[in-house]
Design a protein around this motif. Structure first.
Motif, PDB file in Angstrom:
ATOM      1  N   HIS A  49      39.937  37.765  33.351  1.00 38.31           N
ATOM      2  CA  HIS A  49      41.167  38.029  32.589  1.00 38.31           C
ATOM      3  C   HIS A  49      41.286  39.511  32.245  1.00 38.31           C
ATOM      4  CE1 HIS A  49      42.758  33.981  32.061  1.00 38.31           C
ATOM      5  NE2 HIS A  49      41.511  33.557  31.898  1.00 38.31           N
ATOM      6  N   HIS A 100      46.513  38.086  28.696  1.00 34.62           N
ATOM      7  CA  HIS A 100      45.232  38.069  29.416  1.00 34.62           C
ATOM      8  C   HIS A 100      44.130  38.759  28.619  1.00 34.62           C
ATOM      9  CE1 HIS A 100      46.074  36.165  33.247  1.00 34.62           C
ATOM     10  NE2 HIS A 100      47.219  36.844  33.349  1.00 34.62           N
ATOM     11  N   ARG A 104      43.935  39.030  25.386  1.00 34.07           N
ATOM     12  CA  ARG A 104      43.576  38.164  24.256  1.00 34.07           C
ATOM     13  C   ARG A 104      42.663  37.024  24.715  1.00 34.07           C
ATOM     14  NH1 ARG A 104      49.044  39.028  22.829  1.00 34.07           N
ATOM     15  NH2 ARG A 104      49.653  37.084  23.854  1.00 34.07           N
ATOM     16  N   ARG A 105      42.970  36.475  25.881  1.00 38.76           N
ATOM     17  CA  ARG A 105      42.129  35.390  26.387  1.00 38.76           C
ATOM     18  C   ARG A 105      40.756  35.914  26.772  1.00 38.76           C
ATOM     19  NH1 ARG A 105      43.831  30.668  30.756  1.00 38.76           N
ATOM     20  NH2 ARG A 105      41.887  29.474  30.543  1.00 38.76           N
ATOM     21  N   LEU A 114      38.771  36.047  23.584  1.00 31.01           N
ATOM     22  CA  LEU A 114      38.336  34.708  23.167  1.00 31.01           C
ATOM     23  C   LEU A 114      37.147  34.234  23.997  1.00 31.01           C
ATOM     24  CD1 LEU A 114      41.779  32.920  22.616  1.00 31.01           C
ATOM     25  CD2 LEU A 114      40.161  33.678  20.863  1.00 31.01           C
ATOM     26  N   CYS A 115      37.178  34.484  25.286  1.00 27.75           N
ATOM     27  CA  CYS A 115      36.071  34.064  26.147  1.00 27.75           C
ATOM     28  C   CYS A 115      34.801  34.850  25.850  1.00 27.75           C
ATOM     29  CB  CYS A 115      36.459  34.217  27.617  1.00 27.75           C
ATOM     30  SG  CYS A 115      37.726  33.059  28.175  1.00 27.75           S
ATOM     31  N   GLU A 146      50.243  31.991  26.070  1.00 28.58           N
ATOM     32  CA  GLU A 146      48.905  31.774  26.605  1.00 28.58           C
ATOM     33  C   GLU A 146      48.847  32.263  28.048  1.00 28.58           C
ATOM     34  OE1 GLU A 146      45.646  28.180  27.317  1.00 28.58           O
ATOM     35  OE2 GLU A 146      47.577  27.774  26.348  1.00 28.58           O
ATOM     36  N   ASP A 177      45.902  30.403  33.975  1.00 28.69           N
ATOM     37  CA  ASP A 177      44.602  30.405  34.638  1.00 28.69           C
ATOM     38  C   ASP A 177      44.649  31.249  35.904  1.00 28.69           C
ATOM     39  OD1 ASP A 177      43.490  28.734  32.732  1.00 28.69           O
ATOM     40  OD2 ASP A 177      44.067  26.916  33.818  1.00 28.69           O
TER      41      ASP A 177
END
Length: 685
Positions: A356, A411, A413-414, A417-418, A467, A470
């Motif tokens: 991401h 992307h 932000r994700r 989080l990951c 969001e 994927d």
């Protein structure tokens, strides 16, 4: 230690020196060998406690005295408590990845290596001598040297060098096993030889009298050695990464061969379910090395290169996710170290975050210009997503700055989080917390993503967050199974003096050698010969002198006079007989006996002091008589230490994140490395 022949300092009766075998160093006091010794000691303690527990359970079933039952229950709780502690120590040893890592200075995420299966010594001497005497009708003492060579080879396989020579050593012993089985393991009798191997995860011993467990365990150790070679490779060089990729693929191929060949192994570490998981893990680590190889020269800071690396990282994340899902299934999760499953989960989240992050760089730092190929960029972006939210098209994202920034921020932000999830999972595992370098890399990656996010956030921005979609995983170089050629290495039969294996095997029964005196009459012996070594008597004249002396059609000629002719063809034997004078000559013959004994389909197995029965499929072997001889030499020990190394990257490229103690960690920063291991892991001869 050197790679040449080295004396071990022990003189035999004849005053000659013995030598280490090539690919083996039994006296090397490296961190890895110390780990193996500790594992062997734990195995002994585990079997001791299991025997005590089995005895207590039997006593509990047999007694009706309440007082005795209370004492036995107390003893059982004590044994179970000790077993849990020992199993915990064994898991800690299986989680010790530091000693298996590269001896070079590096800053890569650690990889997991398989530990070698431990075994007890086996004495072939008395059983083989007795078998030679009873079955082959020869003096077993004549074969003491061959038996000693076999025992030396097996002993050397307990401490193989961590390189290709060590693998070849195991492969040579593995190639000898079908020959030994054919020579000495009769289907109608037991040899009395027990092979004991310990489960590499639980330490539970398994004992069998046939060679199937021995073959399977040697194959497992070959795969384990390949995995150790892979983790030892210097992943800061292209050659080192190529070696790591090849080693992990060979480890997976060897495990696959083991899984397909031995379908009912009594040791759980070689069960089909466990082997399937280990194969997936080796492939995942090979794919991770492929990703590192792609990124090593530097990642070009353009849209195409960034999107390509994003999909490569997503592929690594996807494979590790499959490995983790496999590890948490029953009963695998009860036997796999928690360290392993946690590491797989950490890497799943880490590489997903990296994917991401790359996409966010491609969208936030690059705009569609007048000179850019619009169709080519649209095609590249469309291959990254399975679907795009809110009905957008790849061309909309490329042309509209607002949409491009919105998805790019989603992307990043994700990715954050990951990264946070990877650090959270990392903190849950005690053994994983010892890998400080992994924590540094995870923190550096998170910090880089946070800085990228803050650079594109505005104070007055309160828009709704979308969001990030994927990312489709894709790789240009997929890791594959590679069954190494060393599995089918050719060797010389230690016991070839017994005769051609096609005839003189444990399955065949013969009479004792019979002496026949032959006298030619008018240069006619009264019979003819046929066949490959050994030759057979055919067309026997029943009235000739040899027939009267007891010679029969179908007899095998094993000696003419004082000359052993088990390996001679018709021409060689006829040359020995053609010049026989009137006084004649003695020959020795053996006759084949009918054998109605059938091969048993099952073999008694003892696993943790509990009798079990398993059927085992034996490896097929292609007998070949011409094999190169082996030399008894030793391989020098490895120095298992990590150092510090800084490798500057070009400012025109991006680099993978590394462990660093600085607050910021951009992609083009120098590479620090793993901290040095404690001294007990760096000992050497």
């Amino acid at each position: 230690m050197t790679d040449t022949l080295l004396p071990n300092g022990i003189k035999d009766g004849g005053g000659e020196r013995n030598y280490f075998k090539k690919g083996c160093n039994p006296f090397a006091q490296t961190g890895r060998s110390k780990l193996q010794n500790k594992r062997a000691g734990l195995n002994q303690e585990i079997i001791k406690q299991m025997r005590l527990r089995a005895g207590a359970e039997n006593l509990l079933k047999a007694t009706s005295n309440n007082k005795v039952k209370e004492m036995v229950l107390l003893e059982l709780s004590y044994c179970n408590s000790n077993l849990q502690l020992l199993m915990g120590e064994l898991e800690g040893l299986n989680s010790s990845v530091e000693v298996y890592q590269s001896t070079q200075e590096t800053a890569n995420i650690p990889l997991i290596a398989l530990g070698l299966k431990e075994t007890k010594e086996v004495d072939f001497s008395a059983p083989f001598k007795d078998f030679i005497m009873e079955h082959y009708n020869e003096d077993g003492r004549r074969y003491e040297e061959e038996i000693a060579d076999l025992m030396d080879l097996r002993q050397a396989c307990r401490t193989p060098s961590r390189n290709e020579e060590g693998v070849e050593l195991l492969a040579k012993y593995f190639a000898h096993l079908p020959l030994i089985e054919s020579r000495f393991f009769s289907p109608s009798r037991q040899t009395g030889i027990f092979f004991t191997w310990y489960d590499s995860f639980t330490g539970v011993p398994v004992c069998q009298q046939n060679l199937s467990l021995e073959k399977a365990s040697i194959l497992f150790n070959m795969a384990a050695l390949y995995s150790q070679i892979g983790t030892r490779s210097n992943r800061q060089t292209l050659n080192g990464l190529d070696e790591a990729i090849s080693s992990f693929q060979k480890a997976a191929g060897t495990l696959h061969h083991l899984k397909e060949t031995f379908t009912h192994t009594p040791s759980y570490d070689m069960s089909p379910a466990m082997l399937s998981m280990l194969i997936r893990m080796m492939i995942a680590q090979a794919q991770e090395c492929i990703f590192e190889k792609t990124a090593l020269p530097g990642i070009k800071n353009n849209l195409y290169a960034l999107l390509k690396m994003a999909q490569e990282a997503a592929k690594v994340s996807e494979i590790y996710d499959h490995v983790h899902q496999y590890m948490i299934q029953t009963p695998i999760k009860d036997n796999v170290p928690l360290f392993w499953s946690t590491m797989a989960q950490v890497k799943t989240n880490h590489y997903r975050a990296v994917a991401h992050y790359f996409v966010s760089l491609a969208l936030l730092d690059h705009q569609l210009g007048a000179q850019d190929d619009e169709d080519q960029q649209e095609k590249a972006l469309s291959q990254v997503y399975d679907h795009i939210p809110d009905g957008r098209t790849p061309l909309d994202i490329l042309k509209k700055r607002e949409d491009r920034e919105r998805i790019g921020k989603a992307h990043i932000r994700r990715a954050i989080l990951c990264h946070e999830e990877a650090l959270r999972v990392y903190s849950l595992c005690l053994h994983l917390n010892k890998l400080e370098v992994l924590q540094e890399i995870l923190k550096a990656s998170l910090q880089r993503s946070l800085e990228k996010s803050s650079a594109h956030e505005e104070e007055e921005e309160f828009t709704d967050y979308m969001e990030a979609p994927d990312i489709i995983s894709k790789t240009e170089h997929k890791a594959e199974l590679d069954i190494p050629a060393t599995i089918k290495v050719k060797v010389i039969d230690f016991f070839q003096r017994l005769g051609p294996l096609s005839v003189f095997s444990a399955k065949q029964q013969w009479t004792a050698p019979k002496t026949i005196h032959i006298c030619p009459e008018d240069r006619d012996l009264g019979f003819t010969l046929k066949g490959e070594p050994p030759v057979q008597v055919v067309s026997l004249d029943p009235l000739c002198k040899a027939a009267e002396d007891g010679l029969k059609e179908g007899d095998y000629i094993v000696a003419v006079g004082d000359t052993d002719c088990k390996w001679m063809g018709v021409g060689d034997v006829m040359r020995l007989l053609k010049d026989v004078g009137e006084e004649g000559i003695d020959i020795q013959v053996v006759s084949m006996m009918d054998s109605n004994s059938a091969m048993p389909t099952k073999s008694a197995t003892f696993c943790g002091n509990i009798p079990k029965t398993y059927s085992m499929i034996c490896l097929a072997y292609n007998d070949d008589d011409n094999h190169p001889k082996t030399n008894k030499v030793s391989k020098k020990s490895s120095f298992l230490s990590w150092g510090i190394k800084n490798k500057l990257k070009s400012t025109s490229t991006l680099s993978l994140p590394t462990a660093d103690h600085s607050t910021a960690q951009p992609w083009n920063k120098p590479h620090p490395s793993f901290p040095r291991c404690s001294s007990h892991n760096n000992d050497s001869l």
